[in-house]
Design a protein around this motif. Structure first.
Motif, PDB file in Angstrom:
ATOM      1  N   GLY A  11      43.140  27.792  46.488  1.00  0.00           N
ATOM      2  CA  GLY A  11      42.010  28.151  47.339  1.00  0.00           C
ATOM      3  C   GLY A  11      41.056  27.006  47.616  1.00  0.00           C
ATOM      4  N   LYS A  37      49.611  32.198  44.801  1.00  0.00           N
ATOM      5  CA  LYS A  37      48.388  31.853  44.065  1.00  0.00           C
ATOM      6  C   LYS A  37      48.561  32.370  42.646  1.00  0.00           C
ATOM      7  CE  LYS A  37      43.388  31.651  44.219  1.00  0.00           C
ATOM      8  NZ  LYS A  37      43.320  30.995  42.959  1.00  0.00           N
ATOM      9  N   GLN A  64      39.142  41.524  39.850  1.00  0.00           N
ATOM     10  CA  GLN A  64      38.323  40.751  40.789  1.00  0.00           C
ATOM     11  C   GLN A  64      39.033  39.442  41.152  1.00  0.00           C
ATOM     12  OE1 GLN A  64      34.402  39.855  39.306  1.00  0.00           O
ATOM     13  NE2 GLN A  64      33.817  38.724  41.134  1.00  0.00           N
ATOM     14  N   TRP A  65      39.585  38.764  40.145  1.00  0.00           N
ATOM     15  CA  TRP A  65      40.337  37.527  40.407  1.00  0.00           C
ATOM     16  C   TRP A  65      41.540  37.804  41.309  1.00  0.00           C
ATOM     17  CZ3 TRP A  65      40.565  35.450  34.696  1.00  0.00           C
ATOM     18  CH2 TRP A  65      39.311  34.936  34.342  1.00  0.00           C
ATOM     19  N   ASP A  67      41.872  40.260  43.482  1.00  0.00           N
ATOM     20  CA  ASP A  67      41.371  40.555  44.828  1.00  0.00           C
ATOM     21  C   ASP A  67      40.999  39.270  45.566  1.00  0.00           C
ATOM     22  OD1 ASP A  67      41.716  43.246  44.366  1.00  0.00           O
ATOM     23  OD2 ASP A  67      39.589  43.645  43.970  1.00  0.00           O
ATOM     24  N   GLN A  68      40.335  38.343  44.866  1.00  0.00           N
ATOM     25  CA  GLN A  68      39.978  37.063  45.484  1.00  0.00           C
ATOM     26  C   GLN A  68      41.227  36.275  45.871  1.00  0.00           C
ATOM     27  OE1 GLN A  68      37.493  35.454  42.379  1.00  0.00           O
ATOM     28  NE2 GLN A  68      35.631  36.392  43.206  1.00  0.00           N
ATOM     29  N   SER A  71      42.770  37.763  48.921  1.00  0.00           N
ATOM     30  CA  SER A  71      41.969  37.406  50.090  1.00  0.00           C
ATOM     31  C   SER A  71      42.363  36.032  50.631  1.00  0.00           C
ATOM     32  CB  SER A  71      40.483  37.440  49.730  1.00  0.00           C
ATOM     33  OG  SER A  71      39.698  37.039  50.811  1.00  0.00           O
ATOM     34  N   VAL A  72      42.542  35.070  49.728  1.00  0.00           N
ATOM     35  CA  VAL A  72      42.979  33.724  50.121  1.00  0.00           C
ATOM     36  C   VAL A  72      44.358  33.804  50.778  1.00  0.00           C
ATOM     37  CG1 VAL A  72      43.752  31.490  49.201  1.00  0.00           C
ATOM     38  CG2 VAL A  72      41.615  32.500  48.388  1.00  0.00           C
TER      39      VAL A  72
END
Length: 147
Positions: A11, A37, A64-65, A67-68, A71-72
């Protein structure tokens, strides 16, 4: 030339450069892209470097990690669609980044791995290690490294 290219991203702006090159190469060669990722697991005990916290909080942080990371990867997939490149995304949960990249390359049957290198030298490389170097020396497929 290439049929399937794996691009590993964290990212960062440097890995964005690797993603861009992988997409252009895929477009030129008519290949598809696997965008990967790798996210770490949260330390579960004090001995692993983290304070002991409630298991539900650990699960929330790991979600949360994830989901992030997704997103990337979704942005990479959208960029690929705009370029006419088919992109498959994958999130791997592991503390062994290089091994996860190599395993994904084997599983996805890729022809090339594209990734960035931060170019650390001296004590920083010794302390922080080099995931790129590990992939270079252990991968069975060619690796394109960008800096």
């Amino acid at each position: 030339m290439y049929e399937r290219i794996l691009v590993a991203t964290d990212g960062s702006s440097l890995s964005d450069k690797a993603v861009s090159h992988a997409m252009e190469l895929a477009k030129l060669s008519g290949a598809s892209v696997v965008a990967l990722k790798v996210i770490p697991r949260y330390p579960r005990s004090y001995l692993e470097g983290g304070a002991t916290i409630d298991l539900s909080e650990i699960k929330r942080i790991e979600a949360q990690w994830a989901d992030q990371a997704q997103s990337v990867l979704n942005k990479i997939k959208a960029d690929g669609k705009a370029m006419g490149v088919t992109v498959k995304t994958s999130v791997a949960k592991s503390d062994l980044i290089a091994e996860s990249i190599i395993a994904a390359a084997d599983k996805q049957n890729v022809d090339l791995i594209v990734m960035a290198s931060h170019g650390r030298k001296g004590i920083k490389r010794l302390l922080l290690g080099s995931e790129t170097q590990h992939v270079l020396t252990h991968s069975q497929v060619p690796v394109l490294v960008l800096r």
